[in-house]
Design an enzyme around this catalytic site. Structure first.
Site, PDB file in Angstrom:
ATOM      1  CE  LYS A 115      -1.556   4.263   5.906  1.00  9.99           C
ATOM      2  NZ  LYS A 115      -2.826   4.107   6.581  1.00  9.99           N
TER       3      LYS A 115
ATOM      4  CE  LYS B 174      -3.155  -1.254   3.610  1.00 10.15           C
ATOM      5  NZ  LYS B 174      -3.797  -0.757   4.830  1.00 10.15           N
TER       6      LYS B 174
HETATM    7  N1  C2G Z   1      -9.829   6.618  10.942  1.00  9.63           N
HETATM    8  C1  C2G Z   1     -10.755   7.532  11.490  1.00  9.63           C
HETATM    9  N2  C2G Z   1     -10.315   8.739  11.980  1.00  9.63           N
HETATM   10  C2  C2G Z   1      -9.000   9.051  11.953  1.00  9.63           C
HETATM   11  C3  C2G Z   1      -8.050   8.134  11.411  1.00  9.63           C
HETATM   12  C4  C2G Z   1      -8.510   6.915  10.915  1.00  9.63           C
HETATM   13  O1  C2G Z   1     -11.969   7.262  11.535  1.00  9.63           O
HETATM   14  N3  C2G Z   1      -8.619  10.259  12.442  1.00  9.63           N
HETATM   15  C5  C2G Z   1     -10.340   5.356  10.395  1.00  9.63           C
HETATM   16  C6  C2G Z   1     -10.039   5.194   8.897  1.00  9.63           C
HETATM   17  O2  C2G Z   1     -11.003   5.870   8.138  1.00  9.63           O
HETATM   18  C7  C2G Z   1     -10.104   3.680   8.734  1.00  9.63           C
HETATM   19  C8  C2G Z   1      -9.585   3.168  10.093  1.00  9.63           C
HETATM   20  O3  C2G Z   1      -9.652   4.283  11.003  1.00  9.63           O
HETATM   21  O4  C2G Z   1     -11.445   3.248   8.525  1.00  9.63           O
HETATM   22  C9  C2G Z   1      -8.152   2.657  10.012  1.00  9.63           C
HETATM   23  O5  C2G Z   1      -7.381   3.681   9.404  1.00  9.63           O
HETATM   24  P1  C2G Z   1      -5.953   3.301   8.792  1.00  9.63           P
HETATM   25  O6  C2G Z   1      -5.190   2.528   9.784  1.00  9.63           O
HETATM   26  O7  C2G Z   1      -5.360   4.548   8.236  1.00  9.63           O
HETATM   27  O8  C2G Z   1      -6.400   2.326   7.601  1.00  9.63           O
HETATM   28  P2  C2G Z   1      -5.750   2.204   6.146  1.00  9.63           P
HETATM   29  O9  C2G Z   1      -4.293   2.077   6.265  1.00  9.63           O
HETATM   30  O10 C2G Z   1      -6.321   3.277   5.328  1.00  9.63           O
HETATM   31  O11 C2G Z   1      -6.258   0.756   5.687  1.00  9.63           O
HETATM   32  O12 C2G Z   1      -8.466  -2.528   3.111  1.00  9.63           O
HETATM   33  C10 C2G Z   1      -8.594  -1.245   3.694  1.00  9.63           C
HETATM   34  C11 C2G Z   1      -7.301  -0.802   4.293  1.00  9.63           C
HETATM   35  O13 C2G Z   1      -6.765  -1.787   5.114  1.00  9.63           O
HETATM   36  C12 C2G Z   1      -7.462   0.501   5.066  1.00  9.63           C
END
Ligand code: C2G
Length: 137
Positions: free
Chosen positions: A48, A46
């Site tokens: 990341k 990703k």
């Molecule tokens: N999130 C949130 N508010 C934030 C940060 C994150 O509501 N201030 C939510 C994101 O929208 C997501 C979840 O927390 O639904 C996890 O965020 P991440 O760890 O950034 O997820 P990501 O790396 O985007 O992975 O298959 C989907 C992916 O695995 C998503």
């Protein structure tokens, strides 16, 4: 009673993540909340790089009372088989993914919740590296 499933990296677990998990658990109405946690390999795919390893992120996520089960997320494609395997009623993500998983509505309800503003793992990581760069002695 519903089974709700969400996915993410959940690096440096913060209140934004916990707000989303709390709302997801509430939507389960006494049912289960399952989290698909991105593996370190999947994350590098990703583009990341998480501060904490998969094992550490899993350990922290499992301390959250809202979370009933943590499973590994290794591919983008596994969501449909996960939904079938765990009899998921609701697939849920933060709205930074709005519209990205609508095709899953063939298999279950798809919900996007508003993200919690002004907090992110990225900003925490920046703060950590800033602090590490300052000589506090
Ligand atoms: N999130 C949130 N508010 C934030 C940060 C994150 O509501 N201030 C939510 C994101 O929208 C997501 C979840 O927390 O639904 C996890 O965020 P991440 O760890 O950034 O997820 P990501 O790396 O985007 O992975 O298959 C989907 C992916 O695995 C998503």
């Amino acid at each position: 009673m519903k089974t709700v499933m969400t996915y993410g990296t959940f690096d440096l677990l913060h209140y934004g993540h916990i707000e989303l998990l709390k709302k997801a658990k509430n939507l389960a109405g006494g049912g289960k909340l399952i989290v698909g946690l991105s593996s370190d390999e999947f994350n590098s795919g990703k583009g990341k790089e998480s501060h904490l390893t998969y094992e550490k992120r899993k350990e922290l996520l499992e301390t959250i009372k809202h979370v009933d089960l943590v499973v590994s997320e290794n591919t983008w494609e596994q969501k449909i088989s996960d939904i079938k395997k765990y009899n998921v009623d609701v697939f849920l993500m933060g709205n930074d993914w709005e519209g990205k998983f609508d095709e899953l509505s063939e298999f279950c309800q798809v919900i996007y919740l508003p993200r919690t503003k002004s907090i992110s793992s990225t900003s925490i990581k920046k703060a950590i590296s800033l602090l590490n760069s300052i000589d506090l002695t």
